[in-house]
Scaffold this motif. Structure first.
Motif, PDB file in Angstrom:
ATOM      1  N   ASP A 174       0.850  -1.180   0.000  1.00 41.32           N
ATOM      2  CA  ASP A 174       0.000   0.000   0.000  1.00 41.32           C
ATOM      3  C   ASP A 174       0.891   1.236   0.000  1.00 41.32           C
ATOM      4  O   ASP A 174       1.728   1.413   0.889  1.00 41.32           O
ATOM      5  CB  ASP A 174      -0.909  -0.013   1.231  1.00 41.32           C
ATOM      6  CG  ASP A 174      -1.856   1.171   1.264  1.00 41.32           C
ATOM      7  OD1 ASP A 174      -1.412   2.272   1.633  1.00 41.32           O
ATOM      8  OD2 ASP A 174      -3.033   1.006   0.895  1.00 41.32           O
ATOM      9  N   LEU A 175       0.713   2.107  -0.970  1.00 43.65           N
ATOM     10  CA  LEU A 175       1.622   3.241  -1.134  1.00 43.65           C
ATOM     11  C   LEU A 175       1.553   4.213   0.033  1.00 43.65           C
ATOM     12  O   LEU A 175       2.593   4.692   0.509  1.00 43.65           O
ATOM     13  CB  LEU A 175       1.313   3.971  -2.444  1.00 43.65           C
ATOM     14  CG  LEU A 175       1.632   3.193  -3.721  1.00 43.65           C
ATOM     15  CD1 LEU A 175       1.045   3.892  -4.937  1.00 43.65           C
ATOM     16  CD2 LEU A 175       3.145   3.037  -3.877  1.00 43.65           C
ATOM     17  N   ASP A 280      -6.258  -5.167  -3.631  1.00 48.32           N
ATOM     18  CA  ASP A 280      -5.649  -4.346  -4.683  1.00 48.32           C
ATOM     19  C   ASP A 280      -4.587  -3.416  -4.120  1.00 48.32           C
ATOM     20  O   ASP A 280      -3.538  -3.208  -4.741  1.00 48.32           O
ATOM     21  CB  ASP A 280      -6.719  -3.521  -5.398  1.00 48.32           C
ATOM     22  CG  ASP A 280      -7.710  -4.378  -6.170  1.00 48.32           C
ATOM     23  OD1 ASP A 280      -7.471  -5.597  -6.291  1.00 48.32           O
ATOM     24  OD2 ASP A 280      -8.728  -3.836  -6.638  1.00 48.32           O
ATOM     25  N   ARG A 281      -4.841  -2.844  -2.947  1.00 48.03           N
ATOM     26  CA  ARG A 281      -3.888  -1.894  -2.368  1.00 48.03           C
ATOM     27  C   ARG A 281      -2.657  -2.588  -1.824  1.00 48.03           C
ATOM     28  O   ARG A 281      -1.543  -2.077  -1.923  1.00 48.03           O
ATOM     29  CB  ARG A 281      -4.569  -1.089  -1.252  1.00 48.03           C
ATOM     30  CG  ARG A 281      -5.648  -0.155  -1.738  1.00 48.03           C
ATOM     31  CD  ARG A 281      -6.211   0.697  -0.622  1.00 48.03           C
ATOM     32  NE  ARG A 281      -5.208   1.641  -0.094  1.00 48.03           N
ATOM     33  CZ  ARG A 281      -5.514   2.718   0.618  1.00 48.03           C
ATOM     34  NH1 ARG A 281      -6.767   2.994   0.904  1.00 48.03           N
ATOM     35  NH2 ARG A 281      -4.555   3.507   1.066  1.00 48.03           N
ATOM     36  N   LEU A 284       0.371  -6.575  -5.787  1.00 45.41           N
ATOM     37  CA  LEU A 284       0.632  -6.157  -7.157  1.00 45.41           C
ATOM     38  C   LEU A 284      -0.037  -7.152  -8.085  1.00 45.41           C
ATOM     39  O   LEU A 284       0.391  -8.307  -8.192  1.00 45.41           O
ATOM     40  CB  LEU A 284       2.141  -6.089  -7.452  1.00 45.41           C
ATOM     41  CG  LEU A 284       2.806  -4.731  -7.163  1.00 45.41           C
ATOM     42  CD1 LEU A 284       2.895  -4.493  -5.663  1.00 45.41           C
ATOM     43  CD2 LEU A 284       4.185  -4.662  -7.793  1.00 45.41           C
ATOM     44  N   ASP A 290       0.587  -2.646 -15.236  1.00 47.76           N
ATOM     45  CA  ASP A 290       0.062  -2.354 -13.901  1.00 47.76           C
ATOM     46  C   ASP A 290       1.150  -2.505 -12.842  1.00 47.76           C
ATOM     47  O   ASP A 290       1.276  -1.678 -11.928  1.00 47.76           O
ATOM     48  CB  ASP A 290      -1.108  -3.284 -13.566  1.00 47.76           C
ATOM     49  CG  ASP A 290      -2.327  -3.047 -14.434  1.00 47.76           C
ATOM     50  OD1 ASP A 290      -2.575  -1.893 -14.798  1.00 47.76           O
ATOM     51  OD2 ASP A 290      -3.019  -4.035 -14.754  1.00 47.76           O
ATOM     52  N   HIS A 291       1.919  -3.564 -12.958  1.00 47.37           N
ATOM     53  CA  HIS A 291       2.996  -3.808 -11.997  1.00 47.37           C
ATOM     54  C   HIS A 291       4.058  -2.716 -12.090  1.00 47.37           C
ATOM     55  O   HIS A 291       4.531  -2.207 -11.060  1.00 47.37           O
ATOM     56  CB  HIS A 291       3.621  -5.180 -12.249  1.00 47.37           C
ATOM     57  CG  HIS A 291       2.773  -6.324 -11.806  1.00 47.37           C
ATOM     58  ND1 HIS A 291       3.168  -7.231 -10.837  1.00 47.37           N
ATOM     59  CD2 HIS A 291       1.534  -6.725 -12.188  1.00 47.37           C
ATOM     60  CE1 HIS A 291       2.210  -8.128 -10.646  1.00 47.37           C
ATOM     61  NE2 HIS A 291       1.217  -7.851 -11.472  1.00 47.37           N
ATOM     62  N   GLU A 293       3.820   0.333 -13.123  1.00 46.40           N
ATOM     63  CA  GLU A 293       3.319   1.607 -12.589  1.00 46.40           C
ATOM     64  C   GLU A 293       3.438   1.657 -11.066  1.00 46.40           C
ATOM     65  O   GLU A 293       3.887   2.649 -10.484  1.00 46.40           O
ATOM     66  CB  GLU A 293       1.868   1.813 -13.012  1.00 46.40           C
ATOM     67  CG  GLU A 293       1.259   3.114 -12.519  1.00 46.40           C
ATOM     68  CD  GLU A 293      -0.194   3.295 -12.923  1.00 46.40           C
ATOM     69  OE1 GLU A 293      -0.773   4.367 -12.633  1.00 46.40           O
ATOM     70  OE2 GLU A 293      -0.756   2.353 -13.527  1.00 46.40           O
ATOM     71  N   LYS A 294       3.042   0.573 -10.406  1.00 47.63           N
ATOM     72  CA  LYS A 294       3.095   0.574  -8.941  1.00 47.63           C
ATOM     73  C   LYS A 294       4.534   0.468  -8.445  1.00 47.63           C
ATOM     74  O   LYS A 294       4.906   1.102  -7.451  1.00 47.63           O
ATOM     75  CB  LYS A 294       2.250  -0.572  -8.377  1.00 47.63           C
ATOM     76  CG  LYS A 294       2.012  -0.455  -6.869  1.00 47.63           C
ATOM     77  CD  LYS A 294       0.846  -1.292  -6.421  1.00 47.63           C
ATOM     78  CE  LYS A 294       0.489  -1.027  -4.969  1.00 47.63           C
ATOM     79  NZ  LYS A 294      -0.681  -1.796  -4.507  1.00 47.63           N
ATOM     80  N   ALA A 297       6.084   3.811  -8.492  1.00 45.12           N
ATOM     81  CA  ALA A 297       5.605   4.613  -7.372  1.00 45.12           C
ATOM     82  C   ALA A 297       6.296   4.205  -6.072  1.00 45.12           C
ATOM     83  O   ALA A 297       6.648   5.054  -5.245  1.00 45.12           O
ATOM     84  CB  ALA A 297       4.089   4.477  -7.242  1.00 45.12           C
ATOM     85  N   LEU A 298       6.501   2.910  -5.881  1.00 41.09           N
ATOM     86  CA  LEU A 298       7.209   2.440  -4.688  1.00 41.09           C
ATOM     87  C   LEU A 298       8.666   2.914  -4.702  1.00 41.09           C
ATOM     88  O   LEU A 298       9.201   3.345  -3.680  1.00 41.09           O
ATOM     89  CB  LEU A 298       7.155   0.910  -4.615  1.00 41.09           C
ATOM     90  CG  LEU A 298       5.793   0.302  -4.264  1.00 41.09           C
ATOM     91  CD1 LEU A 298       5.795  -1.201  -4.507  1.00 41.09           C
ATOM     92  CD2 LEU A 298       5.415   0.602  -2.810  1.00 41.09           C
TER      93      LEU A 298
END
Length: 338
Positions: A174-175, A280-281, A284, A290-291, A293-294, A297-298
């Motif tokens: 979770d970001l 989802d939060r 991944l 999708d992966h 992108e997250k 962000a991480l």
């Protein structure tokens, strides 16, 4: 960013070794395993086989604990593996969950965790340390090197991670929660006179490549239940109005017990309280895009390693897509932004 694969040591052990070799072939730097001696096979025995059949992968538990293993025995195991295979081990450690609760035990105190980190690290780095009133050292160990990464969730445990950990392990992706926890660990490190940048950050969460979101969520819902065990402890200690983010504490309101015989398993019957939003939060899921992108962000909030749990029905394909697409894309992203 480094990448790890998190495995369970389910029989046959050759399957665990095979997945570790596949992870190395696809560019992963670390292989982590669960460490609960009643629920799964003994990981340290399997580490020796993994190290013998790979060239560069680093192995270790996610996570061990100070209660079920004597600290000097744990350190001796690492120092021995390092002598045999060339400093390719890492120690993830926390207060204890499934390993202690299956024997009707309880997580250790933070004081015990702090002391164990010091003893294990000193001995496994070929240094002398005070233990039970005696000065001890492995006379046969020379040049062993081991980092000890602390897994934590609550405010005091995060403080400990910043004060003594070589790294911090956060078991969720979770970001918002990750950013709060990383900030907490960095602040603790700075207040302890350490360079905050010296503490490495690992986010560990299920990774699943696919397009059937209902299926992916059901395969990974167990993770929200596992995290919920730790969150329940935090809520019991600090209440629901603490500084811990609501994203972490609110979802366990419907939690009704937990069966450790189904711990870490897809289809765990005691995790139905975990909503899709939390899956989802915390995880991944989805396409390679999708992966990526997250993961980007991480990386932006300071994550040094992503370790993906593979407790689902799409292990090989997920490893393949990571090796062929995601890991190269993340390497290009880092080069492009440096």
């Amino acid at each position: 960013m480094d990448f790890g694969a998190v495995l369970q040591t389910n029989p046959p052990s050759a399957r665990t070794v095979q997945l570790a070799k596949l992870a190395e072939a696809h560019g992963f730097s670390h292989v982590w395993t669960f460490d609960s001696h009643l629920l799964w096979q003994e990981p340290y025995v399997i580490y020796s086989r993994i190290l013998a059949e790979t060239n560069r992968i680093i192995v270790g538990p996610m996570v061990t604990n100070p209660a079920t293993r004597d600290w000097t025995v744990t350190a001796s195991t690492y120092a021995t593996l390092n002598e045999m295979y060339g400093n390719r081990t890492i120690c993830g450690i926390g207060r204890g969950d499934s390993a202690v609760r299956t024997t009707n035990g309880a997580p250790t105190t933070l004081k015990t965790l702090r002391e164990s980190v010091h003893v294990i690290r000193e001995l496994a780095n070929s240094r002398a340390v005070e233990y039970n009133g005696a000065t001890v050292q492995f006379p046969w160990s020379n040049g062993s090197s081991l980092e000890v990464w602390v897994a934590a969730y609550g405010p005091l445990a995060l403080k400990l991670a910043g004060e003594v950990g070589d790294g911090f392990i956060l078991q969720m992706a979770d970001l918002d929660v990750a950013e709060w926890m990383i900030t907490s660990v960095r602040t603790a490190a700075s207040n302890a006179g350490r360079d905050p940048a010296s503490v490495k950050f690992c986010v560990a969460a299920p990774m699943y490549i696919g397009d059937d979101w209902a299926h992916m969520r059901d395969q990974c819902r167990w993770f929200g239940g596992m995290v919920g065990n730790h969150v329940a402890d935090i809520v019991a200690k600090y209440g629901t109005e603490s500084t811990v983010p609501k994203a972490l504490t609110d979802y366990i309101a419907g939690r009704e017990g937990y069966d450790y015989n189904q711990h870490g398993q897809a289809g765990n019957e005691h995790t139905t309280f975990v909503p899709d939003e939390i899956v989802d939060r915390f995880c991944l899921l989805g396409s390679a895009a999708d992966h990526i992108e997250k993961l980007q962000a991480l990386k932006a909030i300071g994550v040094d390693q992503f370790a993906g749990y593979l407790q689902h029905d799409n292990k090989e394909e997920t490893l393949r897509i990571y090796g062929e697409t995601i890991i190269p894309a993340m390497a290009e992203h880092i080069v492009a932004t440096s």
